[in-house]
Design a protein around this motif. Structure first.
Motif, short mmCIF file in Angstrom:
data_model
loop_
_atom_site.label_atom_id
_atom_site.label_comp_id
_atom_site.label_asym_id
_atom_site.label_seq_id
_atom_site.Cartn_x
_atom_site.Cartn_y
_atom_site.Cartn_z
N PHE A 71 39.99 88.76 15.12
CA PHE A 71 38.66 88.40 15.60
C PHE A 71 38.65 88.47 17.11
CE2 PHE A 71 41.21 84.61 15.35
CZ PHE A 71 40.85 83.83 16.45
N ILE A 72 37.48 88.33 17.71
CA ILE A 72 37.36 88.20 19.16
C ILE A 72 36.95 86.77 19.45
CG2 ILE A 72 36.15 88.94 21.24
CD1 ILE A 72 35.84 91.69 20.02
N ASN A 73 37.73 86.07 20.23
CA ASN A 73 37.57 84.63 20.38
C ASN A 73 36.49 84.26 21.40
OD1 ASN A 73 38.21 81.90 19.88
ND2 ASN A 73 39.52 81.84 21.69
N LYS A 74 35.27 84.60 21.09
CA LYS A 74 34.13 84.15 21.88
C LYS A 74 32.90 84.20 20.99
CE LYS A 74 33.05 88.64 23.99
NZ LYS A 74 32.87 89.37 25.26
N PRO A 75 31.87 83.40 21.27
CA PRO A 75 30.70 83.37 20.41
C PRO A 75 30.08 84.76 20.26
CG PRO A 75 30.65 81.53 21.95
CD PRO A 75 31.80 82.41 22.37
N GLY A 76 29.78 85.11 19.02
CA GLY A 76 29.19 86.42 18.77
C GLY A 76 29.60 86.99 17.44
N ASN A 91 44.35 76.48 12.37
CA ASN A 91 45.69 76.19 12.86
C ASN A 91 46.75 76.44 11.78
OD1 ASN A 91 47.83 73.53 13.17
ND2 ASN A 91 47.67 74.97 14.88
N GLU A 92 46.41 76.15 10.53
CA GLU A 92 47.32 76.46 9.42
C GLU A 92 47.59 77.97 9.36
OE1 GLU A 92 45.95 74.96 5.70
OE2 GLU A 92 45.52 72.95 6.50
N LEU A 93 46.55 78.75 9.52
CA LEU A 93 46.72 80.21 9.50
C LEU A 93 47.58 80.66 10.68
CD1 LEU A 93 43.10 81.39 8.56
CD2 LEU A 93 44.97 80.74 7.04
N TYR A 94 47.34 80.03 11.83
CA TYR A 94 48.13 80.38 13.02
C TYR A 94 49.61 80.07 12.81
CZ TYR A 94 49.85 80.21 17.82
OH TYR A 94 50.58 80.41 18.97
N ASN A 95 49.87 78.91 12.24
CA ASN A 95 51.27 78.49 12.03
C ASN A 95 51.99 79.41 11.05
OD1 ASN A 95 51.11 76.36 13.80
ND2 ASN A 95 50.55 74.87 12.22
N GLU A 96 51.24 80.04 10.15
CA GLU A 96 51.83 80.99 9.20
C GLU A 96 51.97 82.39 9.80
OE1 GLU A 96 53.02 80.51 6.22
OE2 GLU A 96 52.32 78.50 5.67
N GLY A 97 51.55 82.55 11.04
CA GLY A 97 51.64 83.86 11.69
C GLY A 97 50.66 84.87 11.14
N LEU A 98 49.49 84.40 10.71
CA LEU A 98 48.52 85.26 10.04
C LEU A 98 47.42 85.77 10.97
CD1 LEU A 98 48.12 83.11 6.79
CD2 LEU A 98 49.70 85.02 7.20
N ILE A 99 47.39 85.25 12.19
CA ILE A 99 46.32 85.60 13.12
C ILE A 99 46.83 86.60 14.16
CG2 ILE A 99 44.85 84.69 14.97
CD1 ILE A 99 44.52 82.16 13.37
N ASP A 100 46.04 87.60 14.41
CA ASP A 100 46.33 88.62 15.42
C ASP A 100 46.70 87.94 16.75
OD1 ASP A 100 46.31 90.77 17.15
OD2 ASP A 100 44.34 91.51 16.55
N GLU A 148 46.62 89.08 19.58
CA GLU A 148 45.70 89.47 20.66
C GLU A 148 44.30 88.89 20.48
OE1 GLU A 148 46.96 93.71 22.38
OE2 GLU A 148 46.30 93.85 20.29
N ALA A 149 44.08 88.14 19.40
CA ALA A 149 42.73 87.68 19.08
C ALA A 149 42.11 86.84 20.19
CB ALA A 149 42.74 86.88 17.78
N TYR A 150 42.94 86.11 20.95
CA TYR A 150 42.41 85.19 21.94
C TYR A 150 42.08 85.87 23.27
CZ TYR A 150 44.42 82.14 18.44
OH TYR A 150 44.73 81.54 17.24
N MET A 205 39.00 73.89 24.37
CA MET A 205 39.71 72.95 23.49
C MET A 205 39.90 73.55 22.10
SD MET A 205 40.58 70.47 25.37
CE MET A 205 41.26 69.46 24.05
N ARG A 206 38.90 74.23 21.61
CA ARG A 206 39.00 74.85 20.28
C ARG A 206 40.14 75.87 20.26
NH1 ARG A 206 33.58 77.15 17.97
NH2 ARG A 206 33.93 78.94 19.29
N THR A 207 40.21 76.70 21.28
CA THR A 207 41.27 77.71 21.35
C THR A 207 42.65 77.05 21.40
OG1 THR A 207 39.81 79.28 22.45
CG2 THR A 207 42.17 79.66 22.68
#
Length: 537
Positions: free
Chosen positions: A231-236, A281-290, A292-294, A495-497
């Motif tokens: 995803f792209i981490n900004k509203p839209g 955060n669960e997905l992040y901890n499992e290494g499932l998020i790109d 570069e997404a942030y 804070m969300r990021t």
């Protein structure tokens, strides 16, 4: 014959019955700012030159006059536009510098102005009210406002003036309007089939699918190059906040939803919002998020998508990222931990109030108004929005049946719709009403297809009856809102990021809520609620 530059103004010179025809002609010859109707009669072939600032995609010609749409407009209206065109990435800076320097163009086209900008520019005398111009010289635009009178109130500032020409695009209505959801989730069904997996129906099933995408080599190349979720981490349209609705009211680009009782709610202070962040955060901890997404931008996101590296990603239309093929399909909304399914309706409609303004430097007001009015002709608006016909140098958007006065969308032939439209359309002020479909134009294939998807898979799960409307706040209200949002929105998004990655949302939640209030949340809610109530009365 040498063409004369025609100078016009809003109010023509009054003539009395006592002036003879000869003296009337002589008077017009002597007056550089004479009445417009008479001036046109004197020099019917005269061409006005107007200076505009605008923006365009890097894919489009650097000189907008190379676009076929503008070539035809110049031939039809006898108005030449001297464009100063900037690419989208630098336009706002260049536009603001031009206004600040006092070197005003005659108009700013595809202006990108928000409500505060419009009211401040009007207060400073940089742009002019358009009410009289609309009334005197703009029959096409008046017809739009007569057929859809709700737009007149939407574009009218609290002081009663209209300061800008809008972009209006209707495609469907209510929950079925095409803008009802922005960031649709697209899932790699080819990978699901390769691994023998079912379409996920719950958030927990989604996590299991993403783990399988990461660990079981679904593309079969023997490499761990799959990106389970991006995803792209900004509203839209490319944000992952579609998933938040599985945990409550959900999230919106403006952090606002409205309950069925008409209460304005700040999404980022809801318990469901906190629970959604825990899930990410669960997905992040499992290494499932790109990874570069942030930080990634559109071009990076697009490049990986074209290689079909994503398991799940988010965007308006998959054709723009992974292409119009069978590899990806919309993932239906997921049941959350409580078993409930919800889809948050995106706020806003197909309306941009600030698409074009006329500046106080403009000395050719009648000619400008008439040129803009042509943009609101139904056949012209359709082309401005999507592209044109009869271009022998590149792919066309339309076929035009002159006898029927109707444009029909041509197949995109594999071209991403956003790319073709950026090359050939001109954006700017226009109006496309629902009544135009079948009469002046067909629906774009991609739009009809998207609306069918929404109706079948998304709309049945939209619980909310209300969305936050397009409220035109006063400059005082906008001052307060913008001052608060300048600190409030960046804080919550930061804070969300952080919480996505460090998992501290539970322990830091109470302090976070206190900080939201310190930054002005309660005052912000009062203003937003007052605007909502005023709009609905």
């Amino acid at each position: 014959m040498k063409k004369m530059r025609k100078t016009t103004r809003l109010a023509g010179t009054k003539q009395t019955a006592a002036i003879s025809l000869l003296s009337f002609i002589l008077l017009l010859s002597a007056c550089s700012g004479g009445g417009d109707a008479a001036s046109e009669a004197q020099d019917p072939n005269g061409e006005v030159t107007l200076k505009f600032i605008t923006q365009s995609s890097p894919l489009a010609p650097a000189d907008p006059n190379e676009k076929l749409i503008f070539k035809r407009l110049e031939e039809k209206k006898g108005v030449h536009i001297d464009w100063k065109n900037y690419t989208n990435d630098v336009f706002v800076e260049k536009r603001n510098l031009a206004v600040a320097s006092g070197e005003l163009p005659d108009a700013i086209f595809d202006a990108g102005y928000g409500d505060y900008d419009l009211l401040k520019l009007a207060k400073d005398g940089a742009i002019i009210p358009l009410n009289d111009l609309i009334e005197q010289y703009m029959p096409n635009f008046r017809k739009v406002l007569e057929e859809a009178p709700e737009y007149k109130s939407m574009i009218t500032a609290p002081d009663g003036n209209i300061y800008s020409f809008p972009w209006i695009e209707e495609l469907g209505s209510g929950k079925e309007r095409i803008q009802a959801v922005d960031n649709l989730p697209w899932i790699n069904v080819e990978w699901l089939n390769n691994l023998g997996l079912e379409m996920p129906k719950t958030t927990e099933e989604l996590k299991e699918v993403l783990i399988a995408f990461k660990t079981q080599d679904p593309n079969g190349n023997g490499q761990a190059d799959e990106i389970p979720l991006s995803f792209i981490n900004k509203p839209g349209g490319e944000d992952l906040t579609f998933l938040f609705a599985s945990f409550g009211l959900g999230e919106n680009w403006d952090h606002t939803v409205v309950t069925d009782e008409g209460k304005v709610v700040f999404t980022a202070a809801e318990e469901g919002y906190k629970e959604a962040i825990k899930f990410i955060n669960e997905l992040y901890n499992e290494g499932l998020i790109d990874i570069e997404a942030y930080t990634q931008d559109w071009n990076t996101y697009l490049a990986k998508g074209k290689d079909h590296n994503y398991g799940v990603y988010f965007t308006w239309d998959k054709a723009n990222i992974t292409g119009m093929n069978d590899s990806y399909d919309v993932m239906p909304p997921l049941a959350g931990p409580d078993g409930k399914v919800n889809v948050t309706r995106t706020n806003g409609i197909g309306l941009d109030r600030g698409r074009m303004v006329i500046t106080s430097a403009n000395q050719n007001l009648e000619a400008t108004a008439k040129w803009v009015d042509q943009l609101y002709d139904p056949i012209q608006s359709v082309q401005n929005n999507w592209g044109t016909y009869g271009d022998e140098t590149q792919q066309n958007i339309f076929n035009f049946d002159e006898a029927a006065n109707k444009l029909s969308h041509l197949p995109l032939e594999g071209m991403a719709p956003v790319e073709l439209r950026q090359k050939t359309s001109v954006a700017g002020p226009l109006a496309i009403l629902d009544s135009y479909y079948g009469k002046y134009t067909t629906k774009p294939d991609d739009a009809a297809w998207r609306m069918d998807i929404l109706k079948e898979k998304i709309v049945p799960f939209m619980k909310a009856e209300n969305v936050y409307p397009s409220v035109f706040f006063s400059i005082e209200e906008l001052d307060q809102l913008s001052t608060i949002q300048a600190d409030l929105f960046p804080y919550l998004e930061r804070m969300r990021t952080e919480w996505y990655q460090n998992g501290k949302v539970e322990s830091e939640w109470d302090a976070y809520l206190k900080e939201l209030d310190r930054l002005g949340l309660q005052e912000w809610l009062e203003i937003k609620q007052a605007g909502y109530d005023r709009n609905n009365n």
